[in-house]
Design a protein around this motif. Sequence first.
Motif, PDB file in Angstrom:
ATOM      1  N   VAL A 161      60.866 -46.818 -46.453  1.00  0.00           N
ATOM      2  CA  VAL A 161      61.531 -47.046 -47.738  1.00  0.00           C
ATOM      3  C   VAL A 161      62.364 -48.318 -47.660  1.00  0.00           C
ATOM      4  N   ALA A 162      62.138 -49.229 -48.591  1.00  0.00           N
ATOM      5  CA  ALA A 162      62.874 -50.489 -48.615  1.00  0.00           C
ATOM      6  C   ALA A 162      64.254 -50.303 -49.236  1.00  0.00           C
ATOM      7  N   LEU A 163      65.216 -51.019 -48.684  1.00  0.00           N
ATOM      8  CA  LEU A 163      66.570 -51.074 -49.221  1.00  0.00           C
ATOM      9  C   LEU A 163      67.191 -52.382 -48.755  1.00  0.00           C
ATOM     10  N   VAL A 164      68.360 -52.691 -49.260  1.00  0.00           N
ATOM     11  CA  VAL A 164      69.043 -53.893 -48.791  1.00  0.00           C
ATOM     12  C   VAL A 164      70.356 -53.505 -48.124  1.00  0.00           C
ATOM     13  N   ARG A 165      70.708 -54.284 -47.084  1.00  0.00           N
ATOM     14  CA  ARG A 165      71.972 -54.120 -46.381  1.00  0.00           C
ATOM     15  C   ARG A 165      72.736 -55.434 -46.450  1.00  0.00           C
ATOM     16  N   GLU A 166      74.047 -55.341 -46.436  1.00  0.00           N
ATOM     17  CA  GLU A 166      74.829 -56.564 -46.369  1.00  0.00           C
ATOM     18  C   GLU A 166      74.486 -57.306 -45.087  1.00  0.00           C
ATOM     19  N   ALA A 167      74.425 -58.627 -45.181  1.00  0.00           N
ATOM     20  CA  ALA A 167      74.087 -59.442 -44.017  1.00  0.00           C
ATOM     21  C   ALA A 167      75.063 -59.145 -42.885  1.00  0.00           C
ATOM     22  N   GLY A 168      74.509 -58.915 -41.708  1.00  0.00           N
ATOM     23  CA  GLY A 168      75.344 -58.605 -40.546  1.00  0.00           C
ATOM     24  C   GLY A 168      75.507 -57.133 -40.297  1.00  0.00           C
ATOM     25  N   ALA A 169      75.151 -56.290 -41.291  1.00  0.00           N
ATOM     26  CA  ALA A 169      75.247 -54.841 -41.074  1.00  0.00           C
ATOM     27  C   ALA A 169      74.148 -54.407 -40.122  1.00  0.00           C
ATOM     28  N   PRO A 170      74.426 -53.476 -39.213  1.00  0.00           N
ATOM     29  CA  PRO A 170      73.405 -53.057 -38.254  1.00  0.00           C
ATOM     30  C   PRO A 170      72.277 -52.282 -38.919  1.00  0.00           C
ATOM     31  N   SER A 171      71.067 -52.500 -38.444  1.00  0.00           N
ATOM     32  CA  SER A 171      69.903 -51.744 -38.915  1.00  0.00           C
ATOM     33  C   SER A 171      69.628 -50.639 -37.905  1.00  0.00           C
ATOM     34  N   THR A 172      70.076 -49.442 -38.210  1.00  0.00           N
ATOM     35  CA  THR A 172      69.962 -48.337 -37.260  1.00  0.00           C
ATOM     36  C   THR A 172      68.755 -47.464 -37.512  1.00  0.00           C
ATOM     37  N   GLY A 173      68.108 -47.654 -38.673  1.00  0.00           N
ATOM     38  CA  GLY A 173      67.010 -46.757 -39.034  1.00  0.00           C
ATOM     39  C   GLY A 173      67.519 -45.464 -39.637  1.00  0.00           C
ATOM     40  N   ARG A 174      68.827 -45.302 -39.711  1.00  0.00           N
ATOM     41  CA  ARG A 174      69.393 -44.069 -40.264  1.00  0.00           C
ATOM     42  C   ARG A 174      70.403 -44.372 -41.374  1.00  0.00           C
TER      43      ARG A 174
END
Length: 269
Positions: A161-174
Amino acid sequence: MLSTGALRAHLLAARLAGVVATSREVSLRSYRLFAARDPRVLMGLDPEWSWRVRDLVALMADKCGVSADPAHVSGLDVIDPERTLRGLDAFGERIGVAVDRRAPVLIGTGHPHRLLGFYAALADALSAAGCAVLTPAHGRRVDITTRFGLRTYNLDYVRGVALVREAGAPSTGRETGAHTHSPLPVRTALAAAAEAGGPLPELVIGDHGWVCGAGQLGFEAIGLADTNDPALFVGEAEGSVSVVVPLDDAVRSDYYRPLTRYVLNRACL
């Protein structure tokens, strides 16, 4: 699998339909902004018709079951659970068509805190049935203008599922990402898929700008929408969006689980 009657009762008890948390004032404000073609509520849609506020009130009364009285200007909005059930039936049937075709799909949400689990379960089932769940532009930068100014996000995928995170936020998969109405994430994903030579999705599933942005570009799109999101229902009325399910899109995430089971059963998954 819930029966239709049990699901109707759940919709009302969880306030997914019936009297919902979205206020009439908030919905009417969205209708006024849409009539003025404010991009914040157009969500990537470029309406073909001229939509006045009274036209939008009439449309939303037909599509959602809100009050058709323009003089009703305060209180909580109402969604007819029968319209929600019909929307879920059509939503599940369209997913079933994609499964029959083994069609590639793209799934994205601007409401990850509430709806990620709903979409992730669909992605899991579609993948298991042989549909390619696409993840183009993973990690790509997306600049979105918000009421707080220009914000830089990165496109991420969690369980397909695609979403956006603020730049620099960790991508944890959760962890879930940012709330957005913008069509820029889906445009970024679709452009990346085209640049790579495909495949392109035959169906886009989601909400907010994911649905309107994809539909405006000619991709078949289906999704969920609240009473203050007139763009999706306008898209459905004009033919650029295939199916919209009217419901409150901001209740507790676990309240959507029975809807997932219902939709997957409808799709024969």
